[in-house]
Write an enzyme that holds these catalytic residues in place. Structure first.
Site, short mmCIF file in Angstrom:
data_model
loop_
_atom_site.label_atom_id
_atom_site.label_comp_id
_atom_site.label_asym_id
_atom_site.label_seq_id
_atom_site.Cartn_x
_atom_site.Cartn_y
_atom_site.Cartn_z
N GLU A 98 14.82 30.85 37.30
CA GLU A 98 14.49 30.60 35.86
C GLU A 98 15.07 29.47 35.10
O GLU A 98 16.17 29.27 35.34
CB GLU A 98 15.10 32.08 35.00
CG GLU A 98 14.24 33.40 35.74
CD GLU A 98 15.08 33.91 36.84
OE1 GLU A 98 16.27 33.35 37.02
OE2 GLU A 98 14.59 34.87 37.43
N TYR A 110 12.31 20.06 37.86
CA TYR A 110 11.84 21.08 38.89
C TYR A 110 10.31 20.91 38.95
O TYR A 110 9.80 20.96 40.12
CB TYR A 110 11.96 22.58 38.20
CG TYR A 110 13.47 23.12 38.06
CD1 TYR A 110 14.36 22.73 38.94
CD2 TYR A 110 13.80 23.73 36.78
CE1 TYR A 110 15.66 22.83 38.73
CE2 TYR A 110 15.06 24.04 36.55
CZ TYR A 110 15.96 23.58 37.35
OH TYR A 110 17.37 23.88 37.15
#
Length: 142
Positions: A98, A110
């Protein structure tokens, strides 16, 4: 990560992560059988770390941070890439994490490595901010 790294890791966490982990929480991770922590050192000093929980073939990144003085040098990318390679040897099929909706630098990191958006956890963080759920699937890169 070993006991001797805890203070440096906690400091990096505190200056980098809004909901940082305490020394006690990090020490508990050393005894957590599903937790694995990777550190990056320069000249014997911890400059970054990444944590993950490995449960069967699924892995959950718990935290990642780089000391402010060492950012923008590829350390987070190297930590993630090394972690991904290591988790592959453990037959991990998916890695999840998350990321705060407002943390665009982390989100971009990411994404650049191959994590994809899979959903949103509404009001996930203590302050009520949403979290973007991201996944990395090894099958997408084979």
């Amino acid at each position: 990560m070993e006991e001797k790294h805890i203070d440096e890791v906690q400091y990096i966490s505190e200056v980098s992560i809004k909901d940082y982990w305490s020394v006690d929480e990090l020490r508990k991770e050393l005894d957590n059988k599903v937790a694995k922590y990777f550190i990056q050192e320069i000249d014997g000093k911890v400059v970054g770390f990444a944590g993950v929980w490995v449960v069967y073939d699924e892995c959950q990144i718990t935290n990642i941070a780089v000391h402010p003085d060492y950012r923008r040098r590829g350390i987070a990318t190297k930590l993630l890439e090394d972690m991904i390679e290591h988790l592959k040897t453990l037959d991990c099929s998916i890695i999840t994490l998350e990321v705060r909706k407002s943390n665009t630098k982390a989100y971009d990191l990411y994404s650049s490595i191959g994590f994809t958006d899979e959903g949103v956890r509404k009001r996930f963080y203590k302050d009520g901010e949403d979290a973007i759920i991201m996944w990395y699937r090894y099958e997408d890169f084979e």
